[in-house]
Scaffold this motif. Structure first.
Motif, PDB file in Angstrom:
ATOM      1  N   HIS A 107      40.402  -5.049 -34.571  1.00  0.00           N
ATOM      2  CA  HIS A 107      41.635  -4.308 -34.309  1.00  0.00           C
ATOM      3  C   HIS A 107      41.565  -2.908 -34.909  1.00  0.00           C
ATOM      4  O   HIS A 107      41.897  -1.917 -34.243  1.00  0.00           O
ATOM      5  N   ALA A 108      41.122  -2.811 -36.154  1.00  0.00           N
ATOM      6  CA  ALA A 108      41.016  -1.504 -36.811  1.00  0.00           C
ATOM      7  C   ALA A 108      40.019  -0.610 -36.081  1.00  0.00           C
ATOM      8  O   ALA A 108      40.270   0.589 -35.880  1.00  0.00           O
ATOM      9  N   CYS A 109      38.903  -1.183 -35.653  1.00  0.00           N
ATOM     10  CA  CYS A 109      37.894  -0.385 -34.952  1.00  0.00           C
ATOM     11  C   CYS A 109      38.396   0.077 -33.596  1.00  0.00           C
ATOM     12  O   CYS A 109      38.107   1.204 -33.183  1.00  0.00           O
ATOM     13  N   GLN A 110      39.172  -0.768 -32.899  1.00  0.00           N
ATOM     14  CA  GLN A 110      39.713  -0.327 -31.610  1.00  0.00           C
ATOM     15  C   GLN A 110      40.616   0.878 -31.804  1.00  0.00           C
ATOM     16  O   GLN A 110      40.591   1.802 -30.993  1.00  0.00           O
ATOM     17  N   GLU A 111      41.385   0.881 -32.879  1.00  0.00           N
ATOM     18  CA  GLU A 111      42.226   2.051 -33.163  1.00  0.00           C
ATOM     19  C   GLU A 111      41.358   3.282 -33.425  1.00  0.00           C
ATOM     20  O   GLU A 111      41.673   4.381 -32.979  1.00  0.00           O
ATOM     21  N   LEU A 112      40.257   3.084 -34.135  1.00  0.00           N
ATOM     22  CA  LEU A 112      39.390   4.211 -34.500  1.00  0.00           C
ATOM     23  C   LEU A 112      38.600   4.768 -33.323  1.00  0.00           C
ATOM     24  O   LEU A 112      38.127   5.898 -33.382  1.00  0.00           O
ATOM     25  N   THR A 113      38.460   3.999 -32.250  1.00  0.00           N
ATOM     26  CA  THR A 113      37.710   4.516 -31.094  1.00  0.00           C
ATOM     27  C   THR A 113      38.394   5.728 -30.487  1.00  0.00           C
ATOM     28  O   THR A 113      37.755   6.524 -29.816  1.00  0.00           O
ATOM     29  N   GLY A 114      39.688   5.873 -30.723  1.00  0.00           N
ATOM     30  CA  GLY A 114      40.413   7.021 -30.200  1.00  0.00           C
ATOM     31  C   GLY A 114      40.484   8.187 -31.172  1.00  0.00           C
ATOM     32  O   GLY A 114      41.158   9.177 -30.893  1.00  0.00           O
ATOM     33  N   ALA A 115      39.767   8.096 -32.297  1.00  0.00           N
ATOM     34  CA  ALA A 115      39.818   9.151 -33.305  1.00  0.00           C
ATOM     35  C   ALA A 115      39.311  10.473 -32.741  1.00  0.00           C
ATOM     36  O   ALA A 115      38.394  10.505 -31.926  1.00  0.00           O
ATOM     37  N   SER A 116      39.924  11.553 -33.201  1.00  0.00           N
ATOM     38  CA  SER A 116      39.462  12.872 -32.751  1.00  0.00           C
ATOM     39  C   SER A 116      38.099  13.207 -33.341  1.00  0.00           C
ATOM     40  O   SER A 116      37.355  13.996 -32.768  1.00  0.00           O
ATOM     41  N   ASN A 117      37.756  12.575 -34.454  1.00  0.00           N
ATOM     42  CA  ASN A 117      36.442  12.749 -35.064  1.00  0.00           C
ATOM     43  C   ASN A 117      35.432  11.953 -34.233  1.00  0.00           C
ATOM     44  O   ASN A 117      35.433  10.721 -34.246  1.00  0.00           O
ATOM     45  N   HIS A 118      34.584  12.673 -33.518  1.00  0.00           N
ATOM     46  CA  HIS A 118      33.618  12.053 -32.602  1.00  0.00           C
ATOM     47  C   HIS A 118      32.706  11.056 -33.334  1.00  0.00           C
ATOM     48  O   HIS A 118      32.449   9.959 -32.829  1.00  0.00           O
ATOM     49  N   PHE A 119      32.217  11.425 -34.508  1.00  0.00           N
ATOM     50  CA  PHE A 119      31.319  10.559 -35.268  1.00  0.00           C
ATOM     51  C   PHE A 119      32.008   9.247 -35.614  1.00  0.00           C
ATOM     52  O   PHE A 119      31.436   8.165 -35.444  1.00  0.00           O
ATOM     53  N   LEU A 120      33.237   9.324 -36.104  1.00  0.00           N
ATOM     54  CA  LEU A 120      33.989   8.126 -36.482  1.00  0.00           C
ATOM     55  C   LEU A 120      34.254   7.248 -35.256  1.00  0.00           C
ATOM     56  O   LEU A 120      34.076   6.023 -35.317  1.00  0.00           O
ATOM     57  N   ALA A 121      34.653   7.853 -34.155  1.00  0.00           N
ATOM     58  CA  ALA A 121      34.910   7.089 -32.934  1.00  0.00           C
ATOM     59  C   ALA A 121      33.633   6.396 -32.443  1.00  0.00           C
ATOM     60  O   ALA A 121      33.661   5.233 -32.035  1.00  0.00           O
TER      61      ALA A 121
END
Length: 147
Positions: free
Chosen positions: A14-28
């Motif tokens: 769940h946390a990773c799915q939220e992070l896939t939309g991060a503006s930080n390309h590396f984090l996503a």
């Protein structure tokens, strides 16, 4: 992989799915990679929505691979959306590979139509997936009876 197999797997997913939309390309990108290992945590529709709407090509390829790794095959509507995205991005290698993987692992009927695609790599990929066949997934074990 250990987190995915642990009681925390769904929370990590769940946390990773939220992070896939991060503006930080590396984090996503890292979040999509972790999802490849832990799965979607029961949130397949959210995973599919993110994969089909990701507008950053380098991340779209990873997203589509996640969709292909899921034991539930892509639906006809999802396959059509993947093909439509492939029309615009067939020269983008990560997108092309992710799209072909998602379609191929699911044994999508749309592979037949891609045998005549304008992009040679898409035609070759379609032929390979049609010759090789889709993924084989073991069914998850039935829940243990309570009581």
């Amino acid at each position: 992989m250990l987190l995915g197999a642990s009681p925390y797997g769904d929370a990590v997913a769940h946390a990773c799915q939220e992070l896939t939309g991060a503006s930080n390309h590396f984090l996503a990108a890292r979040a999509w990679t972790v999802l490849m290992r832990v799965g979607h945590g029961g949130e397949r529709s959210e995973l599919a929505e993110r994969a089909l709407t990701e507008d950053r090509p380098a991340l779209r390829g990873r997203a589509l691979v996640n969709l292909g790794l899921d034991p539930e095959p892509v639906s006809r509507d999802e396959a059509r959306a993947i093909v439509a995205g492939l029309e615009a991005e067939c020269e983008d290698v990560p997108v092309r590979h992710g799209a072909m993987f998602a379609l191929g692992m699911s044994g999508a009927e749309e592979l037949d139509g891609l045998l005549h695609h304008r992009c040679d790599a898409v035609r070759r990929g379609s032929r390979w997936w049609l010759d090789t066949g889709p993924a084989i997934h073991d069914r998850p074990p039935a829940p243990a009876p309570r009581g």
